[in-house]
Scaffold this motif. Sequence first.
Motif, PDB file in Angstrom:
ATOM      1  N   LEU A  35       0.843  -1.196   0.000  1.00  0.00           N
ATOM      2  CA  LEU A  35       0.000   0.000   0.000  1.00  0.00           C
ATOM      3  C   LEU A  35       0.876   1.243   0.000  1.00  0.00           C
ATOM      4  O   LEU A  35       1.967   1.261   0.570  1.00  0.00           O
ATOM      5  CB  LEU A  35      -1.006  -0.010   1.147  1.00  0.00           C
ATOM      6  N   LEU A  36       0.378   2.259  -0.683  1.00  0.00           N
ATOM      7  CA  LEU A  36       1.066   3.552  -0.736  1.00  0.00           C
ATOM      8  C   LEU A  36       0.430   4.464   0.296  1.00  0.00           C
ATOM      9  O   LEU A  36      -0.763   4.752   0.223  1.00  0.00           O
ATOM     10  CB  LEU A  36       0.955   4.178  -2.133  1.00  0.00           C
ATOM     11  N   ALA A  37       1.246   4.865   1.271  1.00  0.00           N
ATOM     12  CA  ALA A  37       0.773   5.760   2.334  1.00  0.00           C
ATOM     13  C   ALA A  37       0.993   7.195   1.884  1.00  0.00           C
ATOM     14  O   ALA A  37       2.132   7.615   1.689  1.00  0.00           O
ATOM     15  CB  ALA A  37       1.548   5.482   3.616  1.00  0.00           C
ATOM     16  N   VAL A  38      -0.102   7.935   1.702  1.00  0.00           N
ATOM     17  CA  VAL A  38       0.019   9.331   1.276  1.00  0.00           C
ATOM     18  C   VAL A  38      -0.104  10.272   2.475  1.00  0.00           C
ATOM     19  O   VAL A  38      -0.706   9.933   3.487  1.00  0.00           O
ATOM     20  CB  VAL A  38      -1.044   9.708   0.205  1.00  0.00           C
ATOM     21  N   ALA A  39       0.476  11.462   2.311  1.00  0.00           N
ATOM     22  CA  ALA A  39       0.471  12.474   3.373  1.00  0.00           C
ATOM     23  C   ALA A  39      -0.425  13.642   2.969  1.00  0.00           C
ATOM     24  O   ALA A  39      -0.692  13.850   1.788  1.00  0.00           O
ATOM     25  CB  ALA A  39       1.891  12.977   3.593  1.00  0.00           C
ATOM     26  N   GLU A  40      -0.849  14.415   3.978  1.00  0.00           N
ATOM     27  CA  GLU A  40      -1.617  15.633   3.701  1.00  0.00           C
ATOM     28  C   GLU A  40      -0.850  16.887   4.107  1.00  0.00           C
ATOM     29  O   GLU A  40      -1.057  17.953   3.546  1.00  0.00           O
ATOM     30  CB  GLU A  40      -2.972  15.573   4.409  1.00  0.00           C
ATOM     31  N   HIS A  41       0.025  16.753   5.115  1.00  0.00           N
ATOM     32  CA  HIS A  41       0.786  17.918   5.591  1.00  0.00           C
ATOM     33  C   HIS A  41       2.075  17.433   6.241  1.00  0.00           C
ATOM     34  O   HIS A  41       2.197  16.260   6.623  1.00  0.00           O
ATOM     35  CB  HIS A  41      -0.051  18.739   6.584  1.00  0.00           C
ATOM     36  N   ALA A  42       3.018  18.365   6.408  1.00  0.00           N
ATOM     37  CA  ALA A  42       4.352  18.013   6.918  1.00  0.00           C
ATOM     38  C   ALA A  42       4.300  17.351   8.289  1.00  0.00           C
ATOM     39  O   ALA A  42       5.160  16.542   8.628  1.00  0.00           O
ATOM     40  CB  ALA A  42       5.228  19.266   6.971  1.00  0.00           C
ATOM     41  N   GLY A  43       3.276  17.673   9.085  1.00  0.00           N
ATOM     42  CA  GLY A  43       3.155  17.131  10.440  1.00  0.00           C
ATOM     43  C   GLY A  43       3.050  15.620  10.507  1.00  0.00           C
ATOM     44  O   GLY A  43       3.322  15.028  11.547  1.00  0.00           O
TER      45      GLY A  43
END
Length: 269
Positions: A35-43
């Motif tokens: 699975l590809l774990a995507v981010a929304e913000h630097a935190g």
Amino acid sequence: MQGYVDCHCHISAGDFDQDIEEVIENSKKAGLLALLAVAEHAGEFEKIIELSQRFPGFIFPCLGVHPVQEVSPDQQRGAALQDLEAALPIIEKYKDHLVAIGEVGLDFTPRFVNNDTDKDSQRQVLIRQSQIAKELDLPLNVHSRSAGRPTIHLLKEQGVEKALLHAFDGKPSVAMEGVKAGYFFSIPPSIIRSEQQKLVKQLPLENICLETDSPALGPEKQVRNEPKNISVSAEYISKIKGVSLEKVMEVTTQNALRLFPKLKSAIRP
């Protein structure tokens, strides 16, 4: 090539903190290979990297700044260039570990965008991240809610060749412009209750990937989605396309490997 790839998942979400081991185990039982774990913000960048180290060869990290940023739990706004400032050094630090830059894109949903300045601000953030992806030779993992056409046009203008458009909500005719540009489109389990069923009919299987977008976009509204529900997407595509489930599994996994070649370390034919 027996198994699925979840090309867009928020496995770092707090929703999974209590039972992450079980969630991963159940997804493997359901046939998930990666699975590809995507981010929304630097935190959440460090958390995604940690998860990819905790589940090596299964969770693959994507870092990027989402077009919608949270101000507080009940208030959100469009992304601006300053949101990228904290992100860039962390992307640089982990660049060799990344399989894509994401989640990036445009979101012109009226509640997040009040005027053209807001839209332009999001565009600048996407342009900068497109440049980073090109410098690092990485694909983009893209969000385009209420902004299908502007997103595809901007990606093409920027010379982006490798992109996944996740949970695309635009018209099939607009999606076909993306297909012509060589882009891929990932289909979440919510397809079984969505208005995008025409999209699946029209998209060539050679341009389709699978995703769950967990914990969102599950088969049931208001119920936590999990990566194990990847099979719901595959079964639906198989039904609409009139091809076997094995064929959907094989082609979508091959597509994921073409778009995200760094997955090859985990998935060997």
